[in-house]
Design a protein around this motif. Structure first.
Motif, PDB file in Angstrom:
ATOM      1  N   MET A   1      87.154  15.849 100.584  1.00  0.00           N
ATOM      2  CA  MET A   1      86.773  15.563  99.224  1.00  0.00           C
ATOM      3  C   MET A   1      85.701  14.482  99.131  1.00  0.00           C
ATOM      4  SD  MET A   1      87.951  17.603  97.314  1.00  0.00           S
ATOM      5  CE  MET A   1      88.551  17.656  95.695  1.00  0.00           C
ATOM      6  N   ARG A   2      85.141  14.064 100.261  1.00  0.00           N
ATOM      7  CA  ARG A   2      84.089  13.053 100.213  1.00  0.00           C
ATOM      8  C   ARG A   2      82.801  13.598  99.629  1.00  0.00           C
ATOM      9  NH1 ARG A   2      83.908  11.350 106.112  1.00  0.00           N
ATOM     10  NH2 ARG A   2      85.424  12.975 106.385  1.00  0.00           N
ATOM     11  N   SER A   3      82.636  14.899  99.587  1.00  0.00           N
ATOM     12  CA  SER A   3      81.401  15.470  99.064  1.00  0.00           C
ATOM     13  C   SER A   3      81.392  15.545  97.538  1.00  0.00           C
ATOM     14  CB  SER A   3      81.189  16.874  99.640  1.00  0.00           C
ATOM     15  OG  SER A   3      82.214  17.736  99.197  1.00  0.00           O
ATOM     16  N   LEU A   4      82.535  15.344  96.896  1.00  0.00           N
ATOM     17  CA  LEU A   4      82.600  15.439  95.445  1.00  0.00           C
ATOM     18  C   LEU A   4      81.715  14.404  94.735  1.00  0.00           C
ATOM     19  CD1 LEU A   4      83.787  16.882  93.023  1.00  0.00           C
ATOM     20  CD2 LEU A   4      85.713  15.286  93.106  1.00  0.00           C
ATOM     21  N   PRO A   5      81.728  13.124  95.121  1.00  0.00           N
ATOM     22  CA  PRO A   5      80.823  12.176  94.444  1.00  0.00           C
ATOM     23  C   PRO A   5      79.342  12.534  94.636  1.00  0.00           C
ATOM     24  CG  PRO A   5      82.496  10.969  95.649  1.00  0.00           C
ATOM     25  CD  PRO A   5      82.639  12.419  96.020  1.00  0.00           C
ATOM     26  N   TYR A   6      78.998  13.032  95.820  1.00  0.00           N
ATOM     27  CA  TYR A   6      77.616  13.449  96.045  1.00  0.00           C
ATOM     28  C   TYR A   6      77.262  14.632  95.153  1.00  0.00           C
ATOM     29  CZ  TYR A   6      73.458  15.335  98.158  1.00  0.00           C
ATOM     30  OH  TYR A   6      72.192  15.824  98.337  1.00  0.00           O
ATOM     31  N   ASP A   7      78.175  15.599  95.023  1.00  0.00           N
ATOM     32  CA  ASP A   7      77.925  16.767  94.176  1.00  0.00           C
ATOM     33  C   ASP A   7      77.764  16.359  92.713  1.00  0.00           C
ATOM     34  OD1 ASP A   7      77.746  19.646  93.760  1.00  0.00           O
ATOM     35  OD2 ASP A   7      79.679  19.429  92.732  1.00  0.00           O
ATOM     36  N   ILE A   8      78.584  15.444  92.264  1.00  0.00           N
ATOM     37  CA  ILE A   8      78.476  14.967  90.879  1.00  0.00           C
ATOM     38  C   ILE A   8      77.143  14.268  90.657  1.00  0.00           C
ATOM     39  CG2 ILE A   8      79.436  13.312  89.213  1.00  0.00           C
ATOM     40  CD1 ILE A   8      82.211  14.032  90.381  1.00  0.00           C
ATOM     41  N   GLU A   9      76.742  13.422  91.602  1.00  0.00           N
ATOM     42  CA  GLU A   9      75.448  12.729  91.480  1.00  0.00           C
ATOM     43  C   GLU A   9      74.278  13.710  91.541  1.00  0.00           C
ATOM     44  OE1 GLU A   9      72.626   9.909  90.933  1.00  0.00           O
ATOM     45  OE2 GLU A   9      74.784   9.690  90.676  1.00  0.00           O
ATOM     46  N   PHE A  10      74.388  14.718  92.397  1.00  0.00           N
ATOM     47  CA  PHE A  10      73.335  15.733  92.499  1.00  0.00           C
ATOM     48  C   PHE A  10      73.171  16.487  91.177  1.00  0.00           C
ATOM     49  CE2 PHE A  10      71.804  20.003  93.480  1.00  0.00           C
ATOM     50  CZ  PHE A  10      70.686  19.714  94.240  1.00  0.00           C
ATOM     51  N   ARG A  11      74.290  16.878  90.592  1.00  0.00           N
ATOM     52  CA  ARG A  11      74.221  17.593  89.310  1.00  0.00           C
ATOM     53  C   ARG A  11      73.705  16.690  88.195  1.00  0.00           C
ATOM     54  NH1 ARG A  11      78.685  22.160  88.903  1.00  0.00           N
ATOM     55  NH2 ARG A  11      78.988  22.583  91.099  1.00  0.00           N
ATOM     56  N   THR A  12      74.049  15.427  88.237  1.00  0.00           N
ATOM     57  CA  THR A  12      73.540  14.474  87.242  1.00  0.00           C
ATOM     58  C   THR A  12      72.026  14.345  87.357  1.00  0.00           C
ATOM     59  OG1 THR A  12      75.626  13.250  87.296  1.00  0.00           O
ATOM     60  CG2 THR A  12      73.715  12.108  86.384  1.00  0.00           C
ATOM     61  N   ARG A  13      71.523  14.234  88.581  1.00  0.00           N
ATOM     62  CA  ARG A  13      70.065  14.167  88.783  1.00  0.00           C
ATOM     63  C   ARG A  13      69.395  15.449  88.330  1.00  0.00           C
ATOM     64  NH1 ARG A  13      71.161  12.011  94.134  1.00  0.00           N
ATOM     65  NH2 ARG A  13      70.719  14.115  94.826  1.00  0.00           N
ATOM     66  N   ALA A  14      70.020  16.591  88.593  1.00  0.00           N
ATOM     67  CA  ALA A  14      69.448  17.877  88.171  1.00  0.00           C
ATOM     68  C   ALA A  14      69.370  17.952  86.651  1.00  0.00           C
ATOM     69  CB  ALA A  14      70.282  19.028  88.728  1.00  0.00           C
ATOM     70  N   ARG A  15      70.426  17.516  85.964  1.00  0.00           N
ATOM     71  CA  ARG A  15      70.401  17.523  84.498  1.00  0.00           C
ATOM     72  C   ARG A  15      69.387  16.524  83.948  1.00  0.00           C
ATOM     73  NH1 ARG A  15      75.892  18.402  85.287  1.00  0.00           N
ATOM     74  NH2 ARG A  15      76.389  16.196  85.118  1.00  0.00           N
ATOM     75  N   ARG A  16      69.224  15.389  84.610  1.00  0.00           N
ATOM     76  CA  ARG A  16      68.232  14.403  84.185  1.00  0.00           C
ATOM     77  C   ARG A  16      66.822  14.966  84.361  1.00  0.00           C
ATOM     78  NH1 ARG A  16      68.983  10.160  87.749  1.00  0.00           N
ATOM     79  NH2 ARG A  16      70.994   9.846  86.756  1.00  0.00           N
ATOM     80  N   THR A  17      66.570  15.635  85.481  1.00  0.00           N
ATOM     81  CA  THR A  17      65.269  16.266  85.702  1.00  0.00           C
ATOM     82  C   THR A  17      65.015  17.340  84.655  1.00  0.00           C
ATOM     83  OG1 THR A  17      65.443  15.852  88.077  1.00  0.00           O
ATOM     84  CG2 THR A  17      63.877  17.527  87.389  1.00  0.00           C
ATOM     85  N   GLN A  18      66.034  18.109  84.349  1.00  0.00           N
ATOM     86  CA  GLN A  18      65.925  19.132  83.318  1.00  0.00           C
ATOM     87  C   GLN A  18      65.608  18.493  81.962  1.00  0.00           C
ATOM     88  OE1 GLN A  18      69.574  21.342  83.166  1.00  0.00           O
ATOM     89  NE2 GLN A  18      68.538  23.269  82.770  1.00  0.00           N
ATOM     90  N   GLY A  19      66.227  17.381  81.659  1.00  0.00           N
ATOM     91  CA  GLY A  19      65.978  16.676  80.406  1.00  0.00           C
ATOM     92  C   GLY A  19      64.556  16.152  80.302  1.00  0.00           C
ATOM     93  N   TRP A  20      64.043  15.582  81.402  1.00  0.00           N
ATOM     94  CA  TRP A  20      62.650  15.122  81.407  1.00  0.00           C
ATOM     95  C   TRP A  20      61.700  16.293  81.175  1.00  0.00           C
ATOM     96  CZ3 TRP A  20      60.313  10.661  80.896  1.00  0.00           C
ATOM     97  CH2 TRP A  20      61.012   9.489  81.148  1.00  0.00           C
ATOM     98  N   GLY A  21      61.985  17.410  81.820  1.00  0.00           N
ATOM     99  CA  GLY A  21      61.143  18.589  81.632  1.00  0.00           C
ATOM    100  C   GLY A  21      61.162  19.067  80.197  1.00  0.00           C
ATOM    101  N   LEU A  22      62.342  19.098  79.599  1.00  0.00           N
ATOM    102  CA  LEU A  22      62.452  19.524  78.209  1.00  0.00           C
ATOM    103  C   LEU A  22      61.719  18.550  77.284  1.00  0.00           C
ATOM    104  CD1 LEU A  22      63.663  21.700  76.414  1.00  0.00           C
ATOM    105  CD2 LEU A  22      65.710  20.280  76.213  1.00  0.00           C
ATOM    106  N   GLY A  23      61.791  17.256  77.591  1.00  0.00           N
ATOM    107  CA  GLY A  23      61.077  16.262  76.793  1.00  0.00           C
ATOM    108  C   GLY A  23      59.566  16.445  76.868  1.00  0.00           C
ATOM    109  N   LEU A  24      59.048  16.679  78.059  1.00  0.00           N
ATOM    110  CA  LEU A  24      57.612  16.890  78.211  1.00  0.00           C
ATOM    111  C   LEU A  24      57.159  18.189  77.538  1.00  0.00           C
ATOM    112  CD1 LEU A  24      57.000  15.679  81.871  1.00  0.00           C
ATOM    113  CD2 LEU A  24      56.353  14.542  79.751  1.00  0.00           C
ATOM    114  N   LEU A  25      57.977  19.227  77.636  1.00  0.00           N
ATOM    115  CA  LEU A  25      57.654  20.475  76.942  1.00  0.00           C
ATOM    116  C   LEU A  25      57.660  20.277  75.427  1.00  0.00           C
ATOM    117  CD1 LEU A  25      59.599  23.110  79.065  1.00  0.00           C
ATOM    118  CD2 LEU A  25      57.125  22.945  78.776  1.00  0.00           C
TER     119      LEU A  25
END
Length: 123
Positions: A1-25
Motif C-alpha cells: 500500500m506504499r504506492s497509494l500516496p504516490y497515486d493520489i499525488e499523481f492524480r492531483t497533479r493530473a487534475r491540476r494540469t487539466q485545470g491550468w489547461g482549462l483556464g488557458l483555454l
C-alpha cells in the motif's frame, strides 16, 4: 500500500494540469469573444467633442463614410494582434488539458488492471 500516496499525488497533479489547461483555454475563448466584438460591433471614433458613428469592420471594409477616424480607430493589425495573442494560449491550454486528461485516465486504467490482477491471483 506504499504506492497509494504516490497515486493520489499523481492524480492531483493530473487534475491540476487539466485545470491550468482549462483556464488557458478559457482565456483564449475570452480573447476570441473580444475579437468578435471588435469586428462585428458598431463603434464610435474621435474625441469627446467630435465623434463619428462607425459601422462594424466586418461589413464596411474600410468604407466609413469618408472618415479616417473610423479607419484609424480599429485597424486590422490591432485585431490580428488579439487573434495572434490568443493562439499560444489556446495551443498550450489544449496541450495541458489533454496531458492532464490522459494522465488521469492512465492512472485509473493502471489501478483497475492492478485490482483485476489481485482479484484473479489465488491466495
Amino acid at each position: 500500500m506504499r504506492s497509494l500516496p504516490y497515486d493520489i499525488e499523481f492524480r492531483t497533479r493530473a487534475r491540476r494540469t487539466q485545470g491550468w489547461g482549462l483556464g488557458l483555454l478559457t482565456l483564449a475563448g475570452l480573447m476570441w469573444i473580444w475579437l468578435a466584438v471588435l469586428i462585428f460591433a458598431p463603434y464610435e471614433a474621435g474625441d469627446y467633442r467630435d465623434t463619428d458613428e462607425c459601422k462594424s469592420r466586418w461589413t464596411t471594409h474600410n468604407l466609413h463614410n469618408g472618415s479616417s477616424d473610423c479607419v484609424a480607430e480599429r485597424d486590422w493589425p490591432e485585431l490580428l494582434a488579439v487573434l495572434g495573442g490568443s493562439m499560444p494560449l489556446a495551443v498550450v491550454g489544449a496541450v495541458l488539458y489533454t496531458s492532464g486528461s490522459v494522465s488521469n485516465r492512465m492512472a485509473e486504467h493502471l489501478a483497475e488492471v492492478t485490482r483485476l490482477n489481485e482479484a484473479s491471483t489465488p491466495r
